[in-house]
Design a protein around this motif. Sequence first.
Motif, PDB file in Angstrom:
ATOM      1  N   GLU A 194     -10.789   7.307   3.358  1.00  0.00           N
ATOM      2  CA  GLU A 194      -9.842   6.831   2.772  1.00  0.00           C
ATOM      3  C   GLU A 194      -9.882   5.357   2.192  1.00  0.00           C
ATOM      4  O   GLU A 194     -10.548   4.722   2.996  1.00  0.00           O
ATOM      5  N   CYS A 195      -9.505   5.077   1.079  1.00  0.00           N
ATOM      6  CA  CYS A 195      -9.766   3.868   0.549  1.00  0.00           C
ATOM      7  C   CYS A 195      -9.136   2.789   1.497  1.00  0.00           C
ATOM      8  O   CYS A 195      -9.652   1.728   1.591  1.00  0.00           O
ATOM      9  N   ASP A 196      -7.912   3.162   1.910  1.00  0.00           N
ATOM     10  CA  ASP A 196      -7.181   2.140   2.667  1.00  0.00           C
ATOM     11  C   ASP A 196      -6.113   2.814   3.402  1.00  0.00           C
ATOM     12  O   ASP A 196      -5.984   4.035   3.342  1.00  0.00           O
ATOM     13  N   GLU A 241      -3.469   6.368  -4.581  1.00  0.00           N
ATOM     14  CA  GLU A 241      -4.723   5.235  -4.714  1.00  0.00           C
ATOM     15  C   GLU A 241      -5.335   5.046  -3.187  1.00  0.00           C
ATOM     16  O   GLU A 241      -6.366   4.933  -3.176  1.00  0.00           O
ATOM     17  N   ILE A 242      -4.465   4.607  -2.394  1.00  0.00           N
ATOM     18  CA  ILE A 242      -5.144   4.643  -1.236  1.00  0.00           C
ATOM     19  C   ILE A 242      -5.726   5.789  -0.315  1.00  0.00           C
ATOM     20  O   ILE A 242      -6.393   5.434   0.521  1.00  0.00           O
ATOM     21  N   GLY A 263      -4.601  -2.112  -1.813  1.00  0.00           N
ATOM     22  CA  GLY A 263      -5.998  -2.425  -1.341  1.00  0.00           C
ATOM     23  C   GLY A 263      -6.272  -3.944  -1.230  1.00  0.00           C
ATOM     24  O   GLY A 263      -5.267  -4.821  -0.798  1.00  0.00           O
ATOM     25  N   VAL A 316     -13.580   7.208  -0.314  1.00  0.00           N
ATOM     26  CA  VAL A 316     -14.857   6.401  -0.705  1.00  0.00           C
ATOM     27  C   VAL A 316     -15.715   6.825   0.233  1.00  0.00           C
ATOM     28  O   VAL A 316     -15.673   7.046   1.369  1.00  0.00           O
ATOM     29  N   ASN A 342       0.984  -1.234   0.057  1.00  0.00           N
ATOM     30  CA  ASN A 342      -0.015  -0.092  -0.009  1.00  0.00           C
ATOM     31  C   ASN A 342       0.925   1.319  -0.143  1.00  0.00           C
ATOM     32  O   ASN A 342       0.450   2.373  -0.675  1.00  0.00           O
ATOM     33  N   CYS A 369      -9.949  -1.513  -1.532  1.00  0.00           N
ATOM     34  CA  CYS A 369     -10.486  -0.247  -0.715  1.00  0.00           C
ATOM     35  C   CYS A 369     -11.678  -1.039   0.190  1.00  0.00           C
ATOM     36  O   CYS A 369     -11.905  -1.914   0.052  1.00  0.00           O
TER      37      CYS A 369
END
Length: 300
Positions: free
Chosen positions: A113-115, A100-101, A160, A105, A94, A162
């Motif tokens: 945060e996604c992750d 991306e993370i 992820g 969402v 990650n 996510c």
Amino acid sequence: MSYAGPEFETPQPRRPRRRPLALSLAVLVPGALLGWLVYEGVSGAADGNGTAAAASPRASAPPTASSTTADDKAPSASLRGKVVVIDPGHNLTNFRHPAEINRKVDIGTNRKECDTTGTSTNSGYAEAKFTLDVAHRLRTLLERQGATVKLTQDGGRPFGPCVDERARIGNKAKADAVVSIHADGAGAGQRGYHVILPGRVHKGIADTRRIAAPSAELGKLIATDFGHATHTRPSNYIGHGTGLDTRTDLGGLNLSKVPKVFIECGNMRDSKDAALLTSKAWRQKAAQGISEGIVRFLRG
């Protein structure tokens, strides 16, 4: 039986004729006996329809426990037809995908945060490595019980998934139970495990009203069995000694439509907990405890 008297006088032996008769009997009797034994053996080996029958009482006796071999042992089918989704928290790579993370969402109550990258011990043992290892051990144990087991990620993704996707994976599988595995990153001296339960949420795309009660039951069973299997105590900093914590700010729980809980197996930042979390033998005990709680939940 012998008789004596006028009508039954004992006859005198006739030696010339006795020897040939004795010799004949010596030959004929064993032969007749042998023929009888062969007949009985053949007739005893099959019944009237030609079906094989027992040749002796020993052959027809049922097998004893000592005669059972390892090949006779088969995995239990007690959870056949049940689906369990295991969600290993975070992802080892990650940190290589911050954009991306960090993408937000929708989790119903707000956007998150996604992750995240997760935490690690002071010596660098990553939470994501811990969660995947326990997930693999847990999968093996549950499959031995006959369950169908799916993982939300198995180390093959760059990041992820996510948190909203993790929830969708369990929902799509129509899982009978979902467990998300984690380890905490609290301060030194804060020790123990705790299980996070979904609170009642009905907002936006989140609705946990139907799963809140069964999730709580799943969480209580896991908390109890985890403690017994690992010989550790509930968290001394969350849950007031119950080992249970209810939250409404986690997307993985808010968006779930099937019974789901998180378990924080210990505190990676405490040296005593870290010694347990980095032990293969202890991780096996952790998987065993989680498995036992899931099995009890699914058996009702």
